[in-house]
Enzyme design. Structure first.
Site, PDB file in Angstrom:
ATOM      1  N   LYS A  15       0.817  -1.299  -0.054  1.00  0.00           N
ATOM      2  CA  LYS A  15      -0.148   0.013   0.022  1.00  0.00           C
ATOM      3  C   LYS A  15       0.775   1.057   0.032  1.00  0.00           C
ATOM      4  CE  LYS A  15      -2.408  -0.569   3.719  1.00  0.00           C
ATOM      5  NZ  LYS A  15      -1.779  -1.735   4.177  1.00  0.00           N
ATOM      6  N   ARG A 129      11.630  -6.688   5.688  1.00  0.00           N
ATOM      7  CA  ARG A 129      11.733  -5.340   5.912  1.00  0.00           C
ATOM      8  C   ARG A 129      12.365  -5.072   7.269  1.00  0.00           C
ATOM      9  NH1 ARG A 129       6.228  -1.983   6.335  1.00  0.00           N
ATOM     10  NH2 ARG A 129       6.192  -2.762   8.319  1.00  0.00           N
ATOM     11  N   ARG A 135      11.739  -1.037  12.511  1.00  0.00           N
ATOM     12  CA  ARG A 135      10.279  -0.702  13.020  1.00  0.00           C
ATOM     13  C   ARG A 135       9.988  -1.574  14.282  1.00  0.00           C
ATOM     14  NH1 ARG A 135       5.514   0.310   8.979  1.00  0.00           N
ATOM     15  NH2 ARG A 135       4.198  -0.573  10.724  1.00  0.00           N
ATOM     16  N   ARG A 146      -0.872  -7.750  13.982  1.00  0.00           N
ATOM     17  CA  ARG A 146      -1.158  -6.970  13.188  1.00  0.00           C
ATOM     18  C   ARG A 146      -2.082  -7.570  12.058  1.00  0.00           C
ATOM     19  NH1 ARG A 146       4.435  -4.964  12.003  1.00  0.00           N
ATOM     20  NH2 ARG A 146       3.625  -4.090  10.112  1.00  0.00           N
TER      21      ARG A 146
HETATM   22  P1  ADP Z   1       0.842  -1.741   9.208  1.00  0.00           P
HETATM   23  O1  ADP Z   1      -0.028  -1.472   8.042  1.00  0.00           O
HETATM   24  O2  ADP Z   1       2.266  -2.170   8.480  1.00  0.00           O
HETATM   25  O3  ADP Z   1       0.656  -2.403  10.349  1.00  0.00           O
HETATM   26  P2  ADP Z   1       1.000   1.175   9.784  1.00  0.00           P
HETATM   27  O4  ADP Z   1       1.980   2.147   9.536  1.00  0.00           O
HETATM   28  O5  ADP Z   1      -0.141   1.568   8.880  1.00  0.00           O
HETATM   29  O6  ADP Z   1       1.566  -0.251   9.624  1.00  0.00           O
HETATM   30  O7  ADP Z   1       0.196   1.253  11.098  1.00  0.00           O
HETATM   31  C1  ADP Z   1       1.527   1.279  12.330  1.00  0.00           C
HETATM   32  C2  ADP Z   1       0.316   1.269  13.459  1.00  0.00           C
HETATM   33  O8  ADP Z   1      -0.159   2.282  13.606  1.00  0.00           O
HETATM   34  C3  ADP Z   1      -0.700   0.110  13.457  1.00  0.00           C
HETATM   35  O9  ADP Z   1      -0.229  -1.302  14.018  1.00  0.00           O
HETATM   36  C4  ADP Z   1      -1.690   0.723  14.711  1.00  0.00           C
HETATM   37  O10 ADP Z   1      -1.000   0.412  15.862  1.00  0.00           O
HETATM   38  C5  ADP Z   1      -1.578   2.104  14.454  1.00  0.00           C
HETATM   39  N1  ADP Z   1      -2.415   2.618  13.306  1.00  0.00           N
HETATM   40  C6  ADP Z   1      -2.414   3.118  12.028  1.00  0.00           C
HETATM   41  N2  ADP Z   1      -3.477   3.500  11.535  1.00  0.00           N
HETATM   42  C7  ADP Z   1      -4.608   3.150  12.555  1.00  0.00           C
HETATM   43  C8  ADP Z   1      -5.906   3.354  12.477  1.00  0.00           C
HETATM   44  N3  ADP Z   1      -6.367   3.595  11.256  1.00  0.00           N
HETATM   45  N4  ADP Z   1      -6.842   2.934  13.463  1.00  0.00           N
HETATM   46  C9  ADP Z   1      -5.847   2.357  14.580  1.00  0.00           C
HETATM   47  N5  ADP Z   1      -4.649   2.170  14.764  1.00  0.00           N
HETATM   48  C10 ADP Z   1      -3.778   2.551  13.430  1.00  0.00           C
END
Ligand code: ADP
Length: 197
Positions: A15, A129, A135, A146
């Protein structure tokens, strides 16, 4: 008409990569809630302090906090021609809040892409990654959590948007250029006024 795009798909589906390419090609901002939250953690802001341990464990931040973050972000002028959402909405509550926010300003999502990859491929990409970056949530435990939350909380949104009629499924286990070409094809096929922003 603005070009308002949503990318759905599990962790590791590409994404972020595709969002950056769309952003560069169409001149609309890439809005990634994960990046926004990580920036807040790095800054040590109040929000950052509240969410740091949630991010690390791979859990979800509460809907109201995320919805406020997005409300503020969508209120900035750079979203006038459109935007690409990456990582939001992640729950039905967030999707409903987004619908309400957009309809207040007379907008609705133009198109939703679902990037499809198997969990095995997702885990493999995230593990790679994890070796390259550092991270906090790329540990095996947090990756598992996740992906589990994606299937439970976020995947149902594919159906939520399918009912509204604007979901395009994209096979994501291919080179990024091929995936992007398919996304572009779908965007070019939109009625003219949708891309003429
Ligand atoms: P990934 O999709 O690889 O898990 P992201 O960078 O999208 O990584 O998100 C990292 C973290 O940020 C998530 O695991 C969550 O803790 C938080 N997060 C991001 N976007 C949201 C959302 N829309 N609602 C709730 N938590 C979120």
């Amino acid at each position: 008409m603005p070009l308002d795009i949503l990318l759905l798909g599990p962790q590791g589906s590409g994404k972020g990569t595709q969002a950056k390419r769309i952003s560069a090609e169409y001149g609309i901002p890439h809005i990634a809630t994960g990046d926004m939250l990580r920036a807040a953690v790095a800054e040590g802001s109040e929000v950052g302090r509240e969410v740091a341990s949630i991010l690390e464990s791979g859990g979800l931040v509460r809907d109201d906090l995320i919805v406020e973050l997005i409300r503020e972000r969508l209120g900035r002028g750079d979203t006038d021609p459109g935007f690409i959402l990456d990582g939001f909405p992640r729950t039905t509550g967030q999707a409903e809040a987004l619908d309400a926010m957009l309809s207040e300003i007379g907008r609705s999502l133009t198109i939703v892409f679902e990037l499809q990859v198997d969990d095995a491929v997702a885990v493999e990409r995230l593990t790679k990654r994890a070796r390259e970056q550092s991270r906090a949530d790329d540990t095996p435990e947090a990756i598992g959590r996740r992906l589990e939350l994606y299937h439970r909380e976020t995947e149902p949104l594919v159906e939520y948007y399918r009912i509204r009629g604007n979901v395009i499924g994209i096979h994501g286990e291919r080179p990024e250029g091929e995936v992007f070409a398919e996304i572009q094809e779908a965007l070019e096929a939109l009625p003219r006024e949708e891309t003429a922003a």
